[in-house]
Motif scaffolding. Sequence first.
Motif, short mmCIF file in Angstrom:
data_model
loop_
_atom_site.label_atom_id
_atom_site.label_comp_id
_atom_site.label_asym_id
_atom_site.label_seq_id
_atom_site.Cartn_x
_atom_site.Cartn_y
_atom_site.Cartn_z
N SER A 33 34.80 12.44 -16.04
CA SER A 33 35.93 12.38 -15.11
C SER A 33 35.64 11.48 -13.93
CB SER A 33 36.29 13.78 -14.62
OG SER A 33 36.67 14.57 -15.72
N LEU A 34 34.43 11.54 -13.41
CA LEU A 34 34.06 10.71 -12.27
C LEU A 34 34.03 9.23 -12.66
CD1 LEU A 34 31.24 12.98 -10.82
CD2 LEU A 34 33.49 12.58 -9.81
N GLU A 35 33.45 8.93 -13.80
CA GLU A 35 33.37 7.53 -14.25
C GLU A 35 34.75 6.95 -14.53
OE1 GLU A 35 30.67 7.94 -17.51
OE2 GLU A 35 28.90 7.87 -16.20
N ALA A 36 35.69 7.76 -14.96
CA ALA A 36 37.04 7.29 -15.25
C ALA A 36 37.73 6.77 -13.99
CB ALA A 36 37.87 8.41 -15.87
N ALA A 37 37.27 7.21 -12.82
CA ALA A 37 37.89 6.79 -11.56
C ALA A 37 37.55 5.35 -11.17
CB ALA A 37 37.48 7.73 -10.43
N PHE A 38 36.57 4.76 -11.81
CA PHE A 38 36.27 3.36 -11.49
C PHE A 38 36.11 2.49 -12.72
CE2 PHE A 38 32.43 5.96 -10.82
CZ PHE A 38 31.56 5.40 -11.76
N GLU A 39 36.60 2.94 -13.86
CA GLU A 39 36.56 2.12 -15.07
C GLU A 39 37.58 0.99 -15.00
OE1 GLU A 39 37.03 4.92 -18.25
OE2 GLU A 39 34.88 5.24 -18.39
N TYR A 42 42.74 -0.15 -11.19
CA TYR A 42 43.78 0.72 -10.64
C TYR A 42 43.66 2.09 -11.29
CZ TYR A 42 48.37 2.20 -9.00
OH TYR A 42 49.40 2.86 -8.39
N VAL A 43 43.54 3.14 -10.50
CA VAL A 43 43.30 4.49 -11.00
C VAL A 43 44.61 5.27 -11.06
CG1 VAL A 43 41.95 6.58 -10.67
CG2 VAL A 43 41.05 4.40 -9.88
N ASP A 44 44.93 5.79 -12.22
CA ASP A 44 46.10 6.63 -12.43
C ASP A 44 45.99 7.91 -11.60
OD1 ASP A 44 48.42 7.51 -14.37
OD2 ASP A 44 46.94 9.13 -14.48
N ALA A 45 47.12 8.47 -11.19
CA ALA A 45 47.12 9.68 -10.34
C ALA A 45 46.43 10.86 -11.01
CB ALA A 45 48.55 10.04 -9.94
N ASP A 46 46.67 11.07 -12.30
CA ASP A 46 46.03 12.20 -12.98
C ASP A 46 44.53 12.00 -13.09
OD1 ASP A 46 48.42 13.57 -13.27
OD2 ASP A 46 48.75 12.90 -15.34
N ALA A 51 39.15 13.43 -11.08
CA ALA A 51 37.90 12.96 -10.49
C ALA A 51 37.62 13.63 -9.15
CB ALA A 51 37.93 11.43 -10.33
N LEU A 52 38.66 13.83 -8.36
CA LEU A 52 38.46 14.50 -7.07
C LEU A 52 38.05 15.96 -7.27
CD1 LEU A 52 41.37 12.98 -4.96
CD2 LEU A 52 38.92 12.48 -4.79
N ALA A 53 38.63 16.62 -8.26
CA ALA A 53 38.22 17.99 -8.58
C ALA A 53 36.77 18.00 -9.04
CB ALA A 53 39.14 18.60 -9.63
N ALA A 54 36.40 17.03 -9.88
CA ALA A 54 35.01 16.94 -10.35
C ALA A 54 34.06 16.69 -9.18
CB ALA A 54 34.89 15.83 -11.39
N ALA A 55 34.45 15.83 -8.25
CA ALA A 55 33.62 15.56 -7.07
C ALA A 55 33.45 16.83 -6.23
CB ALA A 55 34.22 14.43 -6.25
N LEU A 100 40.12 6.15 -2.93
CA LEU A 100 40.59 5.81 -1.59
C LEU A 100 40.92 4.33 -1.45
CD1 LEU A 100 38.20 7.94 0.62
CD2 LEU A 100 40.68 8.19 0.44
N LYS A 101 40.22 3.50 -2.19
CA LYS A 101 40.43 2.05 -2.10
C LYS A 101 41.74 1.63 -2.76
CE LYS A 101 38.41 -2.39 -3.29
NZ LYS A 101 37.35 -3.05 -4.01
N GLU A 102 41.93 2.05 -4.00
CA GLU A 102 43.14 1.64 -4.72
C GLU A 102 43.39 2.58 -5.89
OE1 GLU A 102 45.28 -2.29 -6.57
OE2 GLU A 102 43.21 -2.41 -5.91
N SER A 103 44.40 3.43 -5.73
CA SER A 103 44.78 4.34 -6.80
C SER A 103 46.24 4.74 -6.65
CB SER A 103 43.90 5.60 -6.79
OG SER A 103 44.16 6.40 -5.65
#
Length: 130
Positions: A33-39, A42-46, A51-55, A100-103
């Motif tokens: 889940s964390l890695e999906a946030a920067f693959e 542009y990060v999808d809302a879901d 990823a935020l829950a995982a963090a 935070l940068k772009e999602s």
Amino acid sequence: MGAWGHRNFDNDTAADYVATFQENPVESTLFESLEAAFEDEYVDADVASEALAAAEIVAAAQQKATSDFPQDLLPSIASLHFTNPESAKKLARRAVKAILKESELQELWEEGDDYKSWRAVQRELLERLT
């Protein structure tokens, strides 16, 4: 109508993620889940919500849980063991920064009244991941 609030567990996607994690509370579930946030650029809302829950789970496993951490998730955290806790925190920080940068999630919050509150929650999460 779904749940929506400025904290990281205040939405349906995060609630679903918590249920999935509880079924298999291992570091690889979090890392995916964390890695999906920067693959992607542009990060999808879901993806961002998961990823935020995982963090948040990574922070809680380091004894730095947020005050609104789901109590029913604590037993899963107690049995969670990281191969490299510092690496897990670094991965979580990278995911939060990407969001935070772009999602899409960041853009949705930016359009609303609670953007400053949401952003403050993310900044506080980054602090807990140090």
